[in-house]
Design a protein around this motif. Sequence first.
Motif, PDB file in Angstrom:
ATOM      1  N   LYS A 203       0.846  -1.189   0.000  1.00 34.00           N
ATOM      2  CA  LYS A 203       0.000   0.000   0.000  1.00 34.00           C
ATOM      3  C   LYS A 203       0.881   1.238   0.000  1.00 34.00           C
ATOM      4  O   LYS A 203       1.813   1.353   0.799  1.00 34.00           O
ATOM      5  CB  LYS A 203      -0.908   0.000   1.225  1.00 34.00           C
ATOM      6  N   ARG A 451      -5.851   0.671 -11.621  1.00 34.25           N
ATOM      7  CA  ARG A 451      -5.066   0.236 -10.466  1.00 34.25           C
ATOM      8  C   ARG A 451      -3.743  -0.369 -10.947  1.00 34.25           C
ATOM      9  O   ARG A 451      -3.739  -1.205 -11.849  1.00 34.25           O
ATOM     10  CB  ARG A 451      -5.832  -0.797  -9.648  1.00 34.25           C
ATOM     11  N   LYS A 462      -2.222  -1.275  -3.362  1.00 28.82           N
ATOM     12  CA  LYS A 462      -3.330  -0.520  -2.792  1.00 28.82           C
ATOM     13  C   LYS A 462      -3.069   0.983  -2.826  1.00 28.82           C
ATOM     14  O   LYS A 462      -1.979   1.454  -2.486  1.00 28.82           O
ATOM     15  CB  LYS A 462      -3.586  -0.964  -1.353  1.00 28.82           C
ATOM     16  N   ASN A 463      -4.055   1.715  -3.297  1.00 28.96           N
ATOM     17  CA  ASN A 463      -4.058   3.184  -3.355  1.00 28.96           C
ATOM     18  C   ASN A 463      -3.135   3.763  -4.428  1.00 28.96           C
ATOM     19  O   ASN A 463      -2.957   4.974  -4.489  1.00 28.96           O
ATOM     20  CB  ASN A 463      -3.702   3.820  -2.002  1.00 28.96           C
ATOM     21  N   ASP A 502     -13.218   2.278  -4.591  1.00 25.16           N
ATOM     22  CA  ASP A 502     -12.303   1.584  -3.671  1.00 25.16           C
ATOM     23  C   ASP A 502     -12.468   2.086  -2.245  1.00 25.16           C
ATOM     24  O   ASP A 502     -12.400   1.304  -1.285  1.00 25.16           O
ATOM     25  CB  ASP A 502     -10.856   1.762  -4.125  1.00 25.16           C
TER      26      ASP A 502
END
Length: 507
Positions: A203, A451, A462-463, A502
């Motif tokens: 992440k 993503r 993630k993110n 998300d």
Amino acid sequence: MQGRRNFLKLSAGAAVGSLAATLPGTVQAKTCGEINWDESADVIVVGSGFAGLSAAVNAKRQGLGSVLVLEKMQVIGGNSAINGGWLAIPKNPIQLAQGVNDDSPEELVKDQIISGRGMQNEAALRVIANRSLDAYDLCIDTGVKFRDGFNIQVGGHNKARAIRTQHGTGGDITTKLYEAGVKAGVDHRLQHYIEDFIMDGQKIIGVKVRKNYRFPDLTTGSTIFIKANKAVVLANGGFARNMALREAVDPSLDPTLDCTNALGATGEVTLTAMAHGALPVHMNLIQTGHWGSPDEGGFGWSNALLSIGWHQGVAISVLNGKRFMDERADRKTCSEAIMKNRNADGSPAYPVVFFNYNNYAKDDRVVRALRDEMAWKVDSLDEIAAKFDIPAAELKRSVTEYNKHVKDRKDPLFNRKMDTAEELTGPFVVSRIWPKVHYCMGGLKTDLGARVIDGRSMAPIKNLYAIGEVTGGIHGEARLSSTSCLECLVMGIIVSETIKADIQGAV
């Protein structure tokens, strides 16, 4: 109180090894330590071209909170601001007004599949094409002006679907997106260079930034840490100006070729993402623009001038005075044909393109090209032959043959579509052509929602999101003209929707 999320966790050199160590701007972060955040933003966007500015505006429209755009150069816009301002939009209003009613997003995808030569991501192309009118609406909503009545068929497309901005530059779009972002409360920062990502496992939680950086001197400015509360969107473009990386991924690419890109297109953010596990795809697929001119540096006016030359004129080899290609084919096809024109010593034998002057004497594309001496007004074929050292008799035979093909509306030599071709009578506008490195088809692998995929787990980081030229695998071997702007604008819309989804899914 600082917790586990506040630690710098990865050596950025680990994944790319010695290459990273030699490339400008690649960070070698080898120590872990507690991070004292200097500031934070909900969404951090890296890059201020079509993709980044679209993402920023649409993030605000999706209600994602504070949005910070970081641009390493001293001006907004990147490559987007200097491009030709072309945008492929099936069923755009100008197209429909012209009576072209048989186009569709699927027709655009069909053309892109042919151009991609089996390497394209059809699902991604379809997602983008199906949102093309959303990109057009974004432009109109933010105040972008397109040329009245201008909608043409450009290389590799089977329909006239390419519209162009009022002044023929991408700056017409980036300026309006920037203004819309300012109005919406987007914070745009110039001279902010990404030194590294700050990770918590798979992440991303922030970025290490060199503030007040002056390209290309990495000793300038000072380091700050910016926390990303919700997302980091990479929209930093390609790496066509990074000669070391170009050579590493495609040793066959002629290193003497000029480049259309802005000087900042060096790809260090892409390498940093790779160092943190992001999966690269198609890095060796680097496209040349077949409309380049050896008589001007960088992007220049040749792209605009040849939007006339490819349609109303003809390309001739100076070696033998003959045509050598379908002037309206896709970029890869044309570039390869052009670069076969070599002198005995292997040096370029720059072909010429010419069309009738009188019909376009007041056209700004011609006026600018003649003014800047990257094209010339020549009165006769004999003068063309003399000026460019072309066999005169063969040149005349080629033009006579070409004019017959124009009358017949059929090209038996190269199967060029002749619907816009004009008989060549003179005087002429003549320019020389030679491809320039233009676009990187390769970059970071993403899913359909933008993503970024981690190559170690094949799951999203993630993110972390990526859009535009920094991504790879979408277009395949060759990208069609006027589709990059479309992709960037559409993916700026889509990524904002993905981030929102998300966040909602994580609650």
